[in-house]
Write a protein that holds these residues in place. Structure first.
Motif, PDB file in Angstrom:
ATOM      1  N   VAL A 280      70.899  39.786 -20.143  1.00  0.00           N
ATOM      2  CA  VAL A 280      70.111  39.607 -18.924  1.00  0.00           C
ATOM      3  C   VAL A 280      70.971  39.878 -17.697  1.00  0.00           C
ATOM      4  O   VAL A 280      70.530  40.532 -16.735  1.00  0.00           O
ATOM      5  N   LEU A 281      72.203  39.406 -17.706  1.00  0.00           N
ATOM      6  CA  LEU A 281      73.094  39.651 -16.575  1.00  0.00           C
ATOM      7  C   LEU A 281      73.405  41.129 -16.425  1.00  0.00           C
ATOM      8  O   LEU A 281      73.494  41.646 -15.309  1.00  0.00           O
ATOM      9  N   LEU A 282      73.582  41.825 -17.547  1.00  0.00           N
ATOM     10  CA  LEU A 282      73.816  43.262 -17.464  1.00  0.00           C
ATOM     11  C   LEU A 282      72.585  44.000 -16.950  1.00  0.00           C
ATOM     12  O   LEU A 282      72.712  45.034 -16.293  1.00  0.00           O
ATOM     13  N   ALA A 283      71.400  43.469 -17.241  1.00  0.00           N
ATOM     14  CA  ALA A 283      70.178  44.127 -16.791  1.00  0.00           C
ATOM     15  C   ALA A 283      69.914  43.904 -15.312  1.00  0.00           C
ATOM     16  O   ALA A 283      69.445  44.807 -14.613  1.00  0.00           O
ATOM     17  N   TYR A 284      70.210  42.698 -14.812  1.00  0.00           N
ATOM     18  CA  TYR A 284      69.916  42.370 -13.420  1.00  0.00           C
ATOM     19  C   TYR A 284      71.134  42.503 -12.504  1.00  0.00           C
ATOM     20  O   TYR A 284      70.986  42.837 -11.333  1.00  0.00           O
ATOM     21  N   ARG A 285      72.319  42.189 -13.006  1.00  0.00           N
ATOM     22  CA  ARG A 285      73.532  42.220 -12.181  1.00  0.00           C
ATOM     23  C   ARG A 285      74.640  42.970 -12.899  1.00  0.00           C
ATOM     24  O   ARG A 285      75.783  42.533 -12.951  1.00  0.00           O
TER      25      ARG A 285
ATOM     26  N   MET B 151      81.089  45.932 -25.111  1.00  0.00           N
ATOM     27  CA  MET B 151      80.249  45.751 -23.931  1.00  0.00           C
ATOM     28  C   MET B 151      81.014  46.240 -22.708  1.00  0.00           C
ATOM     29  O   MET B 151      82.249  46.145 -22.661  1.00  0.00           O
ATOM     30  N   PRO B 152      80.326  46.756 -21.682  1.00  0.00           N
ATOM     31  CA  PRO B 152      81.021  47.253 -20.483  1.00  0.00           C
ATOM     32  C   PRO B 152      81.427  46.135 -19.539  1.00  0.00           C
ATOM     33  O   PRO B 152      81.000  46.074 -18.390  1.00  0.00           O
ATOM     34  N   ILE B 153      82.286  45.225 -20.002  1.00  0.00           N
ATOM     35  CA  ILE B 153      82.688  44.080 -19.192  1.00  0.00           C
ATOM     36  C   ILE B 153      84.177  43.823 -19.379  1.00  0.00           C
ATOM     37  O   ILE B 153      84.780  44.239 -20.377  1.00  0.00           O
ATOM     38  N   THR B 154      84.753  43.142 -18.401  1.00  0.00           N
ATOM     39  CA  THR B 154      86.130  42.656 -18.447  1.00  0.00           C
ATOM     40  C   THR B 154      86.102  41.154 -18.239  1.00  0.00           C
ATOM     41  O   THR B 154      85.480  40.658 -17.291  1.00  0.00           O
ATOM     42  N   ILE B 155      86.760  40.403 -19.130  1.00  0.00           N
ATOM     43  CA  ILE B 155      86.705  38.947 -19.134  1.00  0.00           C
ATOM     44  C   ILE B 155      88.052  38.387 -18.682  1.00  0.00           C
ATOM     45  O   ILE B 155      89.109  38.841 -19.130  1.00  0.00           O
ATOM     46  N   LEU B 156      87.983  37.397 -17.811  1.00  0.00           N
ATOM     47  CA  LEU B 156      89.155  36.634 -17.379  1.00  0.00           C
ATOM     48  C   LEU B 156      88.922  35.180 -17.734  1.00  0.00           C
ATOM     49  O   LEU B 156      87.922  34.582 -17.330  1.00  0.00           O
ATOM     50  N   ARG B 157      89.838  34.605 -18.498  1.00  0.00           N
ATOM     51  CA  ARG B 157      89.785  33.187 -18.848  1.00  0.00           C
ATOM     52  C   ARG B 157      90.957  32.473 -18.199  1.00  0.00           C
ATOM     53  O   ARG B 157      92.106  32.889 -18.331  1.00  0.00           O
ATOM     54  N   VAL B 158      90.659  31.390 -17.495  1.00  0.00           N
ATOM     55  CA  VAL B 158      91.672  30.576 -16.822  1.00  0.00           C
ATOM     56  C   VAL B 158      91.610  29.186 -17.417  1.00  0.00           C
ATOM     57  O   VAL B 158      90.592  28.494 -17.292  1.00  0.00           O
TER      58      VAL B 158
ATOM     59  N   ILE C 169      86.942  33.155 -26.351  1.00  0.00           N
ATOM     60  CA  ILE C 169      86.239  34.379 -25.966  1.00  0.00           C
ATOM     61  C   ILE C 169      85.430  34.919 -27.147  1.00  0.00           C
ATOM     62  O   ILE C 169      84.308  35.422 -26.958  1.00  0.00           O
ATOM     63  N   GLN C 170      85.976  34.805 -28.354  1.00  0.00           N
ATOM     64  CA  GLN C 170      85.241  35.274 -29.537  1.00  0.00           C
ATOM     65  C   GLN C 170      83.970  34.468 -29.744  1.00  0.00           C
ATOM     66  O   GLN C 170      82.918  35.025 -30.098  1.00  0.00           O
ATOM     67  N   HIS C 171      84.028  33.176 -29.498  1.00  0.00           N
ATOM     68  CA  HIS C 171      82.822  32.354 -29.620  1.00  0.00           C
ATOM     69  C   HIS C 171      81.782  32.758 -28.573  1.00  0.00           C
ATOM     70  O   HIS C 171      80.577  32.769 -28.857  1.00  0.00           O
ATOM     71  N   MET C 172      82.234  33.091 -27.373  1.00  0.00           N
ATOM     72  CA  MET C 172      81.306  33.527 -26.335  1.00  0.00           C
ATOM     73  C   MET C 172      80.619  34.832 -26.727  1.00  0.00           C
ATOM     74  O   MET C 172      79.420  35.015 -26.489  1.00  0.00           O
ATOM     75  N   LEU C 173      81.366  35.758 -27.352  1.00  0.00           N
ATOM     76  CA  LEU C 173      80.768  37.027 -27.771  1.00  0.00           C
ATOM     77  C   LEU C 173      79.844  36.844 -28.972  1.00  0.00           C
ATOM     78  O   LEU C 173      78.833  37.544 -29.093  1.00  0.00           O
ATOM     79  N   ASP C 174      80.172  35.906 -29.864  1.00  0.00           N
ATOM     80  CA  ASP C 174      79.302  35.641 -31.004  1.00  0.00           C
ATOM     81  C   ASP C 174      78.006  34.965 -30.587  1.00  0.00           C
ATOM     82  O   ASP C 174      76.966  35.150 -31.233  1.00  0.00           O
ATOM     83  N   HIS C 175      78.056  34.166 -29.528  1.00  0.00           N
ATOM     84  CA  HIS C 175      76.874  33.447 -29.041  1.00  0.00           C
ATOM     85  C   HIS C 175      76.695  33.793 -27.559  1.00  0.00           C
ATOM     86  O   HIS C 175      77.139  33.057 -26.676  1.00  0.00           O
ATOM     87  N   PRO C 176      76.089  34.934 -27.247  1.00  0.00           N
ATOM     88  CA  PRO C 176      75.991  35.380 -25.841  1.00  0.00           C
ATOM     89  C   PRO C 176      75.098  34.516 -24.972  1.00  0.00           C
ATOM     90  O   PRO C 176      75.060  34.714 -23.765  1.00  0.00           O
ATOM     91  N   THR C 177      74.361  33.567 -25.562  1.00  0.00           N
ATOM     92  CA  THR C 177      73.510  32.673 -24.767  1.00  0.00           C
ATOM     93  C   THR C 177      74.031  31.243 -24.749  1.00  0.00           C
ATOM     94  O   THR C 177      73.288  30.322 -24.410  1.00  0.00           O
ATOM     95  N   ALA C 178      75.296  31.036 -25.104  1.00  0.00           N
ATOM     96  CA  ALA C 178      75.827  29.677 -25.193  1.00  0.00           C
ATOM     97  C   ALA C 178      76.212  29.112 -23.832  1.00  0.00           C
ATOM     98  O   ALA C 178      76.206  27.896 -23.648  1.00  0.00           O
ATOM     99  N   LEU C 179      76.557  29.957 -22.876  1.00  0.00           N
ATOM    100  CA  LEU C 179      77.025  29.507 -21.570  1.00  0.00           C
ATOM    101  C   LEU C 179      76.004  29.883 -20.499  1.00  0.00           C
ATOM    102  O   LEU C 179      75.185  30.780 -20.685  1.00  0.00           O
ATOM    103  N   ARG C 180      76.085  29.193 -19.404  1.00  0.00           N
ATOM    104  CA  ARG C 180      75.248  29.506 -18.239  1.00  0.00           C
ATOM    105  C   ARG C 180      76.128  30.177 -17.186  1.00  0.00           C
ATOM    106  O   ARG C 180      77.147  29.630 -16.779  1.00  0.00           O
ATOM    107  N   TRP C 181      75.701  31.355 -16.739  1.00  0.00           N
ATOM    108  CA  TRP C 181      76.478  32.175 -15.826  1.00  0.00           C
ATOM    109  C   TRP C 181      75.811  32.224 -14.459  1.00  0.00           C
ATOM    110  O   TRP C 181      74.593  32.259 -14.344  1.00  0.00           O
ATOM    111  N   THR C 182      76.628  32.261 -13.436  1.00  0.00           N
ATOM    112  CA  THR C 182      76.175  32.404 -12.054  1.00  0.00           C
ATOM    113  C   THR C 182      76.752  33.694 -11.496  1.00  0.00           C
ATOM    114  O   THR C 182      77.971  33.899 -11.526  1.00  0.00           O
ATOM    115  N   ALA C 183      75.892  34.564 -11.012  1.00  0.00           N
ATOM    116  CA  ALA C 183      76.319  35.860 -10.491  1.00  0.00           C
ATOM    117  C   ALA C 183      76.652  35.749  -9.011  1.00  0.00           C
ATOM    118  O   ALA C 183      75.888  35.181  -8.232  1.00  0.00           O
ATOM    119  N   LYS C 184      77.792  36.287  -8.629  1.00  0.00           N
ATOM    120  CA  LYS C 184      78.224  36.353  -7.237  1.00  0.00           C
ATOM    121  C   LYS C 184      78.585  37.793  -6.901  1.00  0.00           C
ATOM    122  O   LYS C 184      79.006  38.561  -7.768  1.00  0.00           O
TER     123      LYS C 184
END
Length: 518
Positions: A296-301, A199-206, A128-143
């Motif tokens: 971008v996700l926070l801006a659009y979704r 950031m105004p988000i809650t993260i779940l890692r499985v 999770i720390q790596h994801m926060l350090d590099h906010p563009t490292a993963l590709r996200w799909t909004a549902k």
């Protein structure tokens, strides 16, 4: 004496706890820790040594014995173990205050203080720390989390029309209990849910463990013989938003196999079931929006972004207007600024002191260039700027409009169109790999065939893909440069629909339901 019978390990229905450890030579451990910076490694070590995390982040400490005992063993060790958690915490505070390399801290963590193994909690927090350090490292799909309509619970009050106001309350403990109840019969998994302060988000890692056993030995064995495929799935809930972001935790060059995608789909299907109750059932609907950047996700979704407010409509969403939106008057502030600038430029320049007077820079912008910039300002508003931090890296559309009829076209031209249509169909059938989201479904193909037969027209399979660091900012620059006609440009090229993939017909993105792209 008869030898002891081997211990039989039977499958269980337990989840993987935070305290279960992986060897420091594990592929996932080395890969995750090698991507973290020095500051992030030190911050994580201090977090693990906090009192609330010591039960499942136990470091390797020196035994409480006489100092004379085991001196020979200490001389051979590269990193001398600390005597207590407080002493180890002081060591990492000293490392944070002085300069050094990243590998120094990583080697101390893996080969020194946590040489006995890295717990599942430590691996999850590092990822999770790596994801926060590099906010563009993963590709996200909004549902979108939507309520399934039911005849029994149908509301008769016609004034209540917004279903998003009736979303379930997110209670972490209850949600995790329901999610584990859904997934435990299917797989072993480790869960970590945390709320980010920055950031105004809650993260779940499985962390998906495809094995009937949940012991440390099974974790180490499964990791040693597994392929180079991801095992963890990340979910993000923006605060006060009906959207859920889904992503496979991958890095550049990592293979995402069919097994990983299948396990991710199982977890995704269990998310709405964990929210559902006997009287309220929920489902995840696709929004046709995919992006890499969290901003971008926070801006659009994100919070308050359940509707499309991009393109020229962005002036009503970013609170840049000082007047009432319903009483909007098309008076541009830039015109007033231009008048002030011209008035000041016409006045004679006063000498501030001895020397030459300051020269007034004359405006050399041509009227055509100024006109194109005004058109771009009207079509895009305050959005699609290169430095706004809301850049989409990919945008795909399929054009479902019929090919325009050609005057005085004979039978030969019609036959050429038919042959081209057949060639497109054969090429799409011969296309290998995973099917694209832009491929026509069976119902769409039947609709296109029926319209072609009835109206004697041809609908080609035309697709456009825009890619870059900021797609719509590039389109805006093309409008300002005169490459694209800003007055005749369709609205979907300004990004006002708020989707990254869609089907265009009659100049508009086709929608299903109340939300564009759903």
């Amino acid at each position: 004496m008869a030898p002891h019978a081997p211990k039989v390990v039977a499958p269980d229905y337990k989840n993987i706890p935070h305290s279960h450890r992986l060897p420091v030579t594990d592929r996932d451990v080395v890969r995750t820790f090698s991507k973290l910076s020095r500051a992030s490694l030190i911050s994580l070590a201090q977090q693990w040594l906090a009192k609330k995390n010591r039960d499942f982040c136990r470091p390797f400490l020196a035994p409480e014995e006489d100092e004379n005992d085991g001196q020979e063993g200490d001389d051979e060790e590269m990193y001398e173990p600390a005597r207590s958690h407080e002493e180890l915490l002081d060591i990492y505070k000293d490392l944070a205050q002085r300069k050094g390399g990243r590998k120094e801290v990583m080697d101390r963590i893996l080969e020194g203080d946590w040489r006995s193994g890295v717990s599942m909690y430590q691996l999850a927090t590092a990822e999770i720390q790596h994801m926060l350090d590099h906010p563009t490292a993963l590709r996200w799909t909004a549902k979108r989390l939507a309520k399934i309509p039911s005849k029994e619970t149908m509301i008769q009050d016609m004034e209540v029309t917004n279903d998003s106001e009736h979303l379930p309350r997110f209670q972490a403990q209850t949600f995790m209990t329901n999610l584990a109840r859904e997934l435990t019969p299917l797989m072993k998994a480790h869960y970590l849910i945390t709320r980010i302060k920055t950031m105004p988000i809650t993260i779940l890692r499985v962390y998906i463990h495809d094995s009937p056993y949940s012991t440390e030995a099974s974790l180490a064995t499964d990791s040693a013989h597994s392929s180079d495929s991801t095992k963890s799935v990340l979910f993000i809930w923006p605060n006060g938003s009906p959207f859920v972001w889904v992503s496979l935790a991958t890095h550049l060059g990592q293979v995402v196999g069919d097994d990983s995608r299948h396990l991710r789909d199982i977890v995704t299907q269990a998310i709405p079931k964990a929210f559902s109750r006997s009287s309220s059932r929920y489902q995840l609907q696709n929004t046709n929006f995919t992006a890499r950047s969290l901003s971008v996700l926070l801006a659009y979704r994100g919070p308050g972004k359940s509707n499309a407010a991009a393109g020229g409509w962005s002036i009503f969403a970013d609170a840049s207007l000082s007047q009432n939106t319903l009483d909007f008057i098309t008076t541009s502030k830039s015109d007033a600024k231009d008048k002030i600038t011209h008035a000041n430029s016409g006045a004679p320049a006063s000498k501030p002191g001895p020397g030459r007077p300051k020269r007034v820079i004359e405006e050399t912008e041509a009227p055509e260039v100024k006109r194109r910039k005004e058109i771009a300002q009207g079509r895009f508003g305050s959005s699609a700027k290169p430095d706004d931090g809301h850049g989409l890296d990919r945008f795909e559309v399929r054009i479902d409009d019929a090919f325009p009829k050609i005057a005085n076209a004979g039978h030969r031209a019609h036959q050429d169109m038919a042959n081209a249509s057949a060639a497109d169909a054969s090429s799409s059938q011969a296309r290998r790999g995973r099917p694209s989201l832009l491929d026509r479904s069976a119902e769409e193909q039947a609709e296109v065939s029926a319209s072609n037969d009835n109206d004697d027209i041809w609908t080609p399979d035309v697709r456009f893909t825009f890619s870059g660091t900021h797609v719509f900012a590039g389109v805006r620059q093309l409008v300002e440069a005169g490459v694209v006609d800003g007055e005749k440009m369709p609205g979907w090229m300004t990004g006002e629909v708020g989707v990254t993939i869609g089907v265009v017909k009659y100049g508009r993105i086709r929608t299903k339901g109340k939300v564009p792209g759903v």
